[in-house]
Design a protein around this motif. Structure first.
Motif, PDB file in Angstrom:
ATOM      1  N   MET A 100      49.156 -34.904  18.665  1.00  0.00           N
ATOM      2  CA  MET A 100      47.774 -34.569  18.341  1.00  0.00           C
ATOM      3  C   MET A 100      47.200 -33.479  19.235  1.00  0.00           C
ATOM      4  O   MET A 100      46.142 -32.935  18.946  1.00  0.00           O
ATOM      5  CB  MET A 100      46.907 -35.824  18.467  1.00  0.00           C
ATOM      6  N   THR A 101      47.867 -33.195  20.345  1.00  0.00           N
ATOM      7  CA  THR A 101      47.394 -32.156  21.264  1.00  0.00           C
ATOM      8  C   THR A 101      48.119 -30.856  20.967  1.00  0.00           C
ATOM      9  O   THR A 101      49.346 -30.838  20.840  1.00  0.00           O
ATOM     10  CB  THR A 101      47.648 -32.569  22.722  1.00  0.00           C
ATOM     11  N   ALA A 102      47.365 -29.779  20.868  1.00  0.00           N
ATOM     12  CA  ALA A 102      47.989 -28.482  20.583  1.00  0.00           C
ATOM     13  C   ALA A 102      48.852 -28.040  21.751  1.00  0.00           C
ATOM     14  O   ALA A 102      48.566 -28.345  22.911  1.00  0.00           O
ATOM     15  CB  ALA A 102      46.903 -27.451  20.316  1.00  0.00           C
ATOM     16  N   HIS A 103      49.925 -27.314  21.432  1.00  0.00           N
ATOM     17  CA  HIS A 103      50.752 -26.736  22.492  1.00  0.00           C
ATOM     18  C   HIS A 103      49.941 -25.716  23.297  1.00  0.00           C
ATOM     19  O   HIS A 103      50.129 -25.592  24.511  1.00  0.00           O
ATOM     20  CB  HIS A 103      51.985 -26.066  21.896  1.00  0.00           C
ATOM     21  N   VAL A 119      55.310 -18.581  17.357  1.00  0.00           N
ATOM     22  CA  VAL A 119      54.297 -19.519  16.878  1.00  0.00           C
ATOM     23  C   VAL A 119      54.764 -20.167  15.582  1.00  0.00           C
ATOM     24  O   VAL A 119      55.126 -19.475  14.624  1.00  0.00           O
ATOM     25  CB  VAL A 119      52.947 -18.805  16.677  1.00  0.00           C
ATOM     26  N   ALA A 120      54.712 -21.498  15.545  1.00  0.00           N
ATOM     27  CA  ALA A 120      55.112 -22.238  14.345  1.00  0.00           C
ATOM     28  C   ALA A 120      53.929 -22.532  13.440  1.00  0.00           C
ATOM     29  O   ALA A 120      54.086 -22.693  12.229  1.00  0.00           O
ATOM     30  CB  ALA A 120      55.802 -23.544  14.731  1.00  0.00           C
ATOM     31  N   GLY A 121      52.723 -22.634  14.013  1.00  0.00           N
ATOM     32  CA  GLY A 121      51.548 -22.935  13.213  1.00  0.00           C
ATOM     33  C   GLY A 121      50.277 -22.654  13.973  1.00  0.00           C
ATOM     34  O   GLY A 121      50.260 -22.651  15.207  1.00  0.00           O
ATOM     35  N   ALA A 122      49.189 -22.390  13.238  1.00  0.00           N
ATOM     36  CA  ALA A 122      47.881 -22.137  13.847  1.00  0.00           C
ATOM     37  C   ALA A 122      46.807 -22.729  12.956  1.00  0.00           C
ATOM     38  O   ALA A 122      46.898 -22.655  11.729  1.00  0.00           O
ATOM     39  CB  ALA A 122      47.657 -20.639  14.045  1.00  0.00           C
ATOM     40  N   MET A 168      53.976 -24.229  18.944  1.00  0.00           N
ATOM     41  CA  MET A 168      55.073 -23.299  19.243  1.00  0.00           C
ATOM     42  C   MET A 168      56.413 -23.877  18.805  1.00  0.00           C
ATOM     43  O   MET A 168      56.589 -25.091  18.728  1.00  0.00           O
ATOM     44  CB  MET A 168      55.123 -23.017  20.752  1.00  0.00           C
ATOM     45  N   HIS A 169      57.357 -22.985  18.563  1.00  0.00           N
ATOM     46  CA  HIS A 169      58.732 -23.433  18.342  1.00  0.00           C
ATOM     47  C   HIS A 169      59.319 -23.993  19.635  1.00  0.00           C
ATOM     48  O   HIS A 169      60.085 -24.956  19.601  1.00  0.00           O
ATOM     49  CB  HIS A 169      59.586 -22.271  17.820  1.00  0.00           C
ATOM     50  N   ASP A 170      58.971 -23.384  20.757  1.00  0.00           N
ATOM     51  CA  ASP A 170      59.376 -23.860  22.080  1.00  0.00           C
ATOM     52  C   ASP A 170      58.114 -24.103  22.895  1.00  0.00           C
ATOM     53  O   ASP A 170      57.451 -23.160  23.322  1.00  0.00           O
ATOM     54  CB  ASP A 170      60.273 -22.823  22.765  1.00  0.00           C
ATOM     55  N   MET A 171      57.767 -25.386  23.110  1.00  0.00           N
ATOM     56  CA  MET A 171      56.495 -25.691  23.771  1.00  0.00           C
ATOM     57  C   MET A 171      56.484 -25.258  25.231  1.00  0.00           C
ATOM     58  O   MET A 171      55.417 -25.132  25.828  1.00  0.00           O
ATOM     59  CB  MET A 171      56.187 -27.187  23.677  1.00  0.00           C
ATOM     60  N   ASP A 172      57.650 -25.020  25.839  1.00  0.00           N
ATOM     61  CA  ASP A 172      57.681 -24.540  27.218  1.00  0.00           C
ATOM     62  C   ASP A 172      57.168 -23.103  27.336  1.00  0.00           C
ATOM     63  O   ASP A 172      56.855 -22.647  28.432  1.00  0.00           O
ATOM     64  CB  ASP A 172      59.103 -24.630  27.783  1.00  0.00           C
ATOM     65  N   LEU A 173      57.100 -22.401  26.202  1.00  0.00           N
ATOM     66  CA  LEU A 173      56.592 -21.028  26.210  1.00  0.00           C
ATOM     67  C   LEU A 173      55.143 -20.964  25.751  1.00  0.00           C
ATOM     68  O   LEU A 173      54.632 -19.888  25.435  1.00  0.00           O
ATOM     69  CB  LEU A 173      57.455 -20.149  25.288  1.00  0.00           C
ATOM     70  N   ALA A 174      54.465 -22.123  25.718  1.00  0.00           N
ATOM     71  CA  ALA A 174      53.116 -22.190  25.156  1.00  0.00           C
ATOM     72  C   ALA A 174      52.133 -21.294  25.902  1.00  0.00           C
ATOM     73  O   ALA A 174      51.420 -20.489  25.293  1.00  0.00           O
ATOM     74  CB  ALA A 174      52.633 -23.638  25.161  1.00  0.00           C
ATOM     75  N   GLN A 175      52.075 -21.429  27.225  1.00  0.00           N
ATOM     76  CA  GLN A 175      51.097 -20.658  27.992  1.00  0.00           C
ATOM     77  C   GLN A 175      51.383 -19.164  27.915  1.00  0.00           C
ATOM     78  O   GLN A 175      50.468 -18.357  27.710  1.00  0.00           O
ATOM     79  CB  GLN A 175      51.091 -21.118  29.440  1.00  0.00           C
TER      80      GLN A 175
END
Length: 415
Positions: free
Chosen positions: A62-65, A91-94, A229-236
């Motif tokens: 429920m929390t955005a990346h 980005v996978a979705g917005a 994101m496709h890779d949440m580690d790259l979110a910031q």
């Protein structure tokens, strides 16, 4: 095959049947102590990592990346932000959203909650809320319907269900002849969701974004845009790049910064637990010191003879260091293998305990996580093994140094 003299003698001492059986018993206890400490530490840290991963995954449902929002005001041109974000391959979705803190009144005492306005079609791209509906469905949030979805825990506290009406009071105020009063609007409960994370199920309500914009008189403005994101580690990194490419001043946050306290506390808990359980390995290392000191005393005559034959003090020291390190290596390898096997089969062991004693260790009506998740990280295993070997190495230094100081004349006087 050539072997240095200290290594050859050390291996021979390790294989030889000792005259003093008590020394052999202490050496075995050292191996068992080190192995037990390593196995317990691997299993415990793997389970804690598993729980951390489970909590993180449930929260990120429920929390955005990452989130891009206006610096000091609502976000105006959000369709452009969504378009630019979706053009980025990372980005996978917005999805746009409107957040407001408010009070919800039902059949019981009012409860504070975050009311979030969403567009159902786009929300499915950034969260799994559509799959977490217990009653109703996400598509019931239609413009003008003023429907609302409540978290399962929130609905329980409010004493409402699907079909009931609730009053939503926002933090914004409305000026009237009698003074400022909170904006209030009645919503119809059209669904209940359960994510499996208490903070979400207890403190979140969802409404159609258009309806919430009308209540707050925002026009077409939104609070921000949530990104998956496709890779949440790259979110910031991705969110910052997008904010720069938009050429406006935006506030950027990612899932780590939004939940920093939670992740720091979980990390601290794992670190403290690792330090405390390392004391088990330390106890095995102290036992190793005792066994090696007793061995040095038992081999006084042998040490004296070797010294008279020309073996240097460093060579004598090497003999006992080799033996002590081999005990440490055997204990560490046994612990690593045992810890990995125990971790992999932990679920079956838990089921066996429940079947034998007729108990439920993780009841579903108490815990959101009913299984026993684990995450066997290779970095943890390597770190634990290195710590155990380092302790074993340090444990051999004093006995080996004491052996090197043995004086041949003194040792052979009473032989």
């Amino acid at each position: 095959m050539f072997k240095p003299i200290p290594v050859a003698i050390g291996l021979r001492y390790l294989r030889a049947k000792r005259r003093n059986g008590f020394i052999s018993f202490i050496s075995l206890a050292s191996i068992i102590g080190i192995a037990l400490g390593v196995a317990v530490l691997i299993t415990t840290l793997s389970v804690m990592s598993g729980f951390q991963r489970e909590i993180r995954d449930r929260l990120l449902q429920m929390t955005a990346h990452a989130t891009i929002s206006g610096a000091d005001e609502p976000l105006h041109d959000w369709p452009h932000v969504v378009k630019v974000a979706m053009a980025d391959p990372r980005v996978a979705g917005a999805a746009p959203f409107v957040d407001v803190q408010g009070m919800i009144s039902g059949n019981r005492d009012p409860q504070g909650a975050m009311i979030r306005g969403i567009l159902p079609a786009q929300e499915k791209k950034v969260s799994v809320i559509a799959d977490k509906m217990k009653q109703g469905n996400l598509d019931s949030l239609r413009p003008g319907s003023f429907n609302i979805l409540l978290g399962q825990e929130l609905a329980l506290w409010l004493g409402v269900g699907v079909g009931d009406d609730v009053a939503v009071m926002t933090s914004d105020t409305l000026s009237t002849p009698i003074g400022a009063i909170p904006k209030t609007k009645r919503f119809h409960v059209s669904g209940i969701f359960a994510v499996g994370h208490n903070e979400v199920d207890r403190n979140l309500a969802l409404a159609d974004m258009t309806d919430l914009q009308r209540v707050l008189r925002l026009g077409d403005d939104v609070t921000g845009v949530r990104l998956k994101m496709h890779d949440m580690d790259l979110a910031q990194e991705t969110a910052i790049d997008l904010a720069r490419s938009l050429r406006h001043v935006y506030r950027v946050s990612d899932w780590r910064s939004e939940n920093a306290n939670l992740y720091q506390s979980l990390k601290m808990e794992k670190t403290v637990m690792g330090i405390l359980l390392s004391l088990i390995i330390l106890m095995g290392a102290f036992t190793l010191v005792n066994s090696q000191v007793m061995l040095v005393i038992d081999k006084q005559a042998d040490i004296a003879i070797l010294r008279t034959l020309g073996l240097s003090p460093n060579g004598v020291m090497g003999i006992f260091m080799v033996q002590g390190l081999l005990i440490g290596v055997i204990g560490t390898l046994s612990g690593v293998i045992g810890g990995i096997l125990l971790t992999i089969n932990l679920e079956r062991i838990l089921e066996l305990i429940e079947a034998v004693f007729h108990v439920t260790l993780l009841p579903s009506d108490v815990y959101y996580i009913t299984g026993l998740p684990y995450d066997l990280e290779s970095s943890d295993v390597v770190t634990i093994a290195c710590v155990a070997l380092a302790m074993a190495f340090l444990a051999t230094l004093y006995p080996a140094w004491r052996a090197a100081r043995t004086q041949p004349a003194e040792a052979l006087r009473y032989e």
